[in-house]
Design a protein around this motif. Structure first.
Motif, PDB file in Angstrom:
ATOM      1  N   THR A   1      40.234  -0.351  47.946  1.00 52.46           N
ATOM      2  CA  THR A   1      41.325  -1.298  48.192  1.00 52.46           C
ATOM      3  C   THR A   1      41.612  -1.415  49.674  1.00 52.46           C
TER       4      THR A   1
ATOM      5  N   ALA B   1      39.442   3.219  43.369  1.00 56.43           N
ATOM      6  CA  ALA B   1      40.258   2.073  43.011  1.00 56.43           C
ATOM      7  C   ALA B   1      40.933   2.310  41.677  1.00 56.43           C
TER       8      ALA B   1
ATOM      9  N   ARG C   1      42.349  -3.101  41.832  1.00 52.09           N
ATOM     10  CA  ARG C   1      42.735  -2.913  43.232  1.00 52.09           C
ATOM     11  C   ARG C   1      44.022  -3.664  43.547  1.00 52.09           C
ATOM     12  N   TRP C   2      44.712  -3.210  44.562  1.00 57.34           N
ATOM     13  CA  TRP C   2      46.032  -3.772  44.850  1.00 57.34           C
ATOM     14  C   TRP C   2      46.119  -4.357  46.259  1.00 57.34           C
ATOM     15  N   GLY C   3      44.963  -4.775  46.784  1.00 57.01           N
ATOM     16  CA  GLY C   3      44.926  -5.340  48.121  1.00 57.01           C
ATOM     17  C   GLY C   3      45.059  -6.851  48.127  1.00 57.01           C
TER      18      GLY C   3
END
Length: 324
Positions: free
Chosen positions: A78, A28, A301-303
């Protein structure tokens, strides 16, 4: 065809953070190397039947899946979150050692930072999803006919949305993925609209206690940008690809109105530990109780859970705005 992204900067940053916090490897990372402008998710599939075969334009080019994958391995925390958010959880048979959310994710000792081809193949996957092409894992798995979807760390929100849509298409969960993205966009727009942007507040986001920071050009920096905040790291002499290493003197001189800590769980940082740093005890953020402890995972994280990160930032900005 969308521009390809690279996760080199993200992988390097992850290594730097880990060295500072004394953790083991993680997949991550807040961002990746800059890319060209975002394009809509590129996935094509017939309207009839189950929607397969499907071709997805990922970070490693066009990936074609003949049938809906039933044994997915995720080597990215993620993307593990994304898979479960879009309804692909039942298809996931193994996730990497850093995938700690959701709790039901089948966590293993597989590593995204040191991928082991034999260990991955032992899971008998019909799709592997990664965020970094470390040790040429994409090509290595290709040699044994294992499809790989490379979805590098997003550099902007549109790329995060795009990746969710692509994972949805690749796993046969396009409709749910589109629903998730739509909900994220609505929530983020609402949070941005409610932010008191007239306060001209400055901030410092800390990645680790070295201290490394993130500029406005990074994914996390652009999330802060939604709230009208001014990033002190943007004036760092060496931008270091968006992740400058700041000196204690630089932060003290900038004296940010707000300090956001992304190194709480990993490195036990807090307002009290910051106050012990040379020249920081008198910082406005510390004196005015504007040091915000973020969830390390949400901050890296980019989720789908980026909305929760934005909610934390929005609440802190509203509180600071009311005091100023």
């Amino acid at each position: 065809m969308r521009p390809r992204r690279t996760a080199l900067a993200g992988a390097l940053l992850g290594t730097l953070i880990l060295a500072g916090c004394g953790q083991t490897g993680t997949t991550a990372t807040p961002s990746a190397a800059p890319s060209a402008s975002s394009a809509p998710a590129s996935a094509s599939a017939p309207d009839s039947g189950a929607g397969f075969p499907v071709t997805v334009e990922a970070g490693n080019g066009k990936v074609t899946l003949a049938k809906k994958p039933e044994r997915i391995v995720s080597l990215s925390a993620t993307h593990t979150e994304t898979l479960f958010a879009i309804g692909a959880g039942p298809q996931v048979v193994a996730v990497d050692d850093q995938s700690n959310y959701p709790a039901e994710a089948p966590k293993t000792d597989l590593s995204g930072f040191k991928p082991n081809v034999e260990a991955i193949v032992a899971q008998k996957p019909d799709l592997v999803i990664v965020s970094n092409d470390i040790d040429q894992i994409v090509a290595e798995l290709g040699k044994v006919n294992v499809p790989v979807l490379l979805e590098p760390a997003a550099t902007k929100l549109d790329e995060a949305y795009e990746e969710i849509a692509e994972i949805g298409a690749a796993t046969g969960n396009q409709a749910k993925a589109d629903e998730v993205v739509s909900g994220m966009k609505t929530a983020m727009d609402k949070l941005a609209a409610e932010a008191p942007k007239d306060k001209k507040l400055t901030y410092y986001h800390e990645l680790d206690q070295t201290p490394y920071a993130a500029t406005s050009q990074t994914f996390i920096g652009q999330v802060y940008g939604l709230f009208g905040l001014t990033n002190i790291a943007d004036k760092a002499p060496d931008q270091a690809g968006g992740y400058p290493k700041l000196s204690a003197e630089f932060v003290a001189q900038a004296d940010p109105d707000m300090i956001f800590l992304g190194d709480v769980k990993c490195c036990q940082q807090s307002k009290d530990t910051l106050a012990k740093r040379p020249g920081w005890k008198g910082l406005s953020a510390i004196k005015n109780d504007q040091v915000i402890q973020l969830d390390d995972d949400l901050a890296s994280r980019w989720g789908p859970r980026v909305v929760q990160l934005a909610e934390s930032i929005g609440a802190a900005v509203a509180k600071a705005g009311a005091k100023s």
